[in-house]
Design a protein around this motif. Structure first.
Motif, mmCIF file in Angstrom:
data_model
loop_
_atom_site.group_PDB
_atom_site.id
_atom_site.type_symbol
_atom_site.label_atom_id
_atom_site.label_comp_id
_atom_site.label_asym_id
_atom_site.label_seq_id
_atom_site.Cartn_x
_atom_site.Cartn_y
_atom_site.Cartn_z
ATOM 1 N N GLU A 163 23.242 15.235 43.010
ATOM 2 C CA GLU A 163 23.491 16.574 42.499
ATOM 3 C C GLU A 163 24.675 16.605 41.529
ATOM 4 O OE1 GLU A 163 25.369 16.192 46.634
ATOM 5 O OE2 GLU A 163 23.509 15.600 45.617
ATOM 6 N N GLU A 218 23.315 15.310 38.171
ATOM 7 C CA GLU A 218 22.476 16.325 37.537
ATOM 8 C C GLU A 218 23.319 17.453 36.949
ATOM 9 O OE1 GLU A 218 19.589 17.407 40.602
ATOM 10 O OE2 GLU A 218 18.118 16.187 39.538
ATOM 11 N N ARG A 267 18.427 13.898 32.206
ATOM 12 C CA ARG A 267 17.752 14.176 33.471
ATOM 13 C C ARG A 267 16.252 14.348 33.257
ATOM 14 N NH1 ARG A 267 15.247 18.044 35.990
ATOM 15 N NH2 ARG A 267 15.384 18.234 38.269
ATOM 16 N N ASN A 274 13.373 15.155 41.447
ATOM 17 C CA ASN A 274 14.789 15.089 41.116
ATOM 18 C C ASN A 274 15.171 13.631 40.935
ATOM 19 O OD1 ASN A 274 14.925 14.057 43.738
ATOM 20 N ND2 ASN A 274 15.555 16.022 44.603
ATOM 21 N N LEU A 275 16.461 13.376 40.773
ATOM 22 C CA LEU A 275 16.892 12.000 40.532
ATOM 23 C C LEU A 275 16.687 11.105 41.746
ATOM 24 C CD1 LEU A 275 20.123 12.608 38.415
ATOM 25 C CD2 LEU A 275 17.837 11.970 37.633
#
Length: 328
Positions: free
Chosen positions: A212, A215, A235, A313-314
């Motif tokens: 997080e 990001e 991202r 997400n990552l």
């Protein structure tokens, strides 16, 4: 998307901004262990670049070579156009290094710590005093400037650690896991401080294993594992490596089979997996598609009790690239 291709694209896109840091083919070994294996990347002025990976991925070894603390067994580091190495002095003047370990004197106040380190960095007189005031405001410690740092919380000490790295107005700020072990309030204060730096034109190299944070802060991110950059990009560019699809799960009762058939006909829906009480839909851009999906499901006779959206997400990217979770 290959690492080199993305790097070339970003370099061309940011051509108006000079590269502050250029890293090419870095290698470092500890005995038989290759801790860093051919790492290359660039950071432009005003850009925040993240090295994202688990502990032991090679992030700290990489930044130690970037800062000239460790020799490179192969490869080249250039800071503000000057080659870097352990024996080099001039390029190190461009760097503010904030290590994982705290580098402050507990018996001294925040202002006294900043004064001491500012003098080591060559600042004097009114310039030093004024810069200390600026830094104390930036890191949110102006009201505790006269207090001994041994009385500070862990988060406050980390914020002071960052302030020390900022004193001499570096061209490149290197932050190595700066929020490890801090409380949520201090963590947010640290992140807000970092966000403000790139706006002032500073290049920032930020290492973390917190998805997080990467990001939120980073213009570009390198996924690092086993000493190598597995992928690099923004991202959104990294998310596209996973296929970039979202999932919507609708839960309820009624005619799920009819709802599944109705939803398969929607242009936004790529796939529908159904069981007795729920449907899982594969879609692009779930926030845009969700209203149409809810309407379609209820219109086909399904009474909904819950709707869940899952977006990649990552963490998903790391799992896709390495076959393991980010914190394994």
């Amino acid at each position: 998307m290959t690492t080199n291709t993305v790097t070339e694209q970003v370099h061309e896109r940011d051509g108006a901004r000079p590269d502050v840091l250029v890293v090419e083919g870095l290698v470092h070994r500890f005995g038989d262990l290759t801790a860093v294996d051919g790492v290359s990347f660039r950071i432009a002025s005003g850009e925040t670049y993240g090295l994202l990976g688990p502990n032991g991925a090679g992030k700290t070894t990489t930044i130690s070579m970037v800062a000239g603390l460790l020799p490179a067994h192969a490869g080249v580091v250039t800071v503000a156009g000057e080659p870097m190495g352990p024996s080099k002095v001039d390029p190190k003047r461009h760097i503010g290094l904030v290590p994982q370990d705290l580098a402050i004197y507990p018996e001294l106040s925040a202002r006294e710590n900043l004064t001491f380190f500012g003098r080591l960095q060559g600042l004097r007189g009114k310039d030093l005093a004024g810069r200390i005031d600026e830094v104390l405001d930036l890191i949110g410690l102006a009201d505790r400037a006269k207090d001994a740092t041994k009385e500070f919380s862990g988060g406050m000490k980390r914020r002071l650690n960052i302030g020390i790295g900022l004193l001499h107005r570096p061209t490149l700020l290197i932050l190595d896991e700066p929020t490890v072990g801090v409380d949520p309030q201090s963590r947010n204060a640290i992140l807000e401080s970092v966000e403000a730096l790139s706006g002032e034109g500073m290049a920032v190299l930020y290492t973390t294993h917190y998805m997080e944070e990467a990001e939120r802060l980073c213009d570009r991110i390198a996924i690092v594992d086993s000493g190598r950059i597995q992928a690099e990009g923004t991202r959104d560019e990294l998310i596209r490596l996973t296929g970039g699809v979202d999932h919507i799960r609708v839960v309820g009762s009624g005619d799920t089979d009819a709802a599944a058939e109705a939803l398969r006909a929607l242009p936004a829906v790529e796939q529908v997996d159904a069981d007795r009480h729920s449907l899982v839909l594969t879609v692009h851009d779930a926030p845009t598609a969700v209203a149409q999906i809810v309407t379609g499901a209820t219109g086909a006779g399904m009474s909904l009790s819950d709707v869940e959206i899952t977006r990649p997400n990552l963490e998903s990217v790391f799992l896709h690239l390495t076959g393991k979770a980010l914190r394994d």
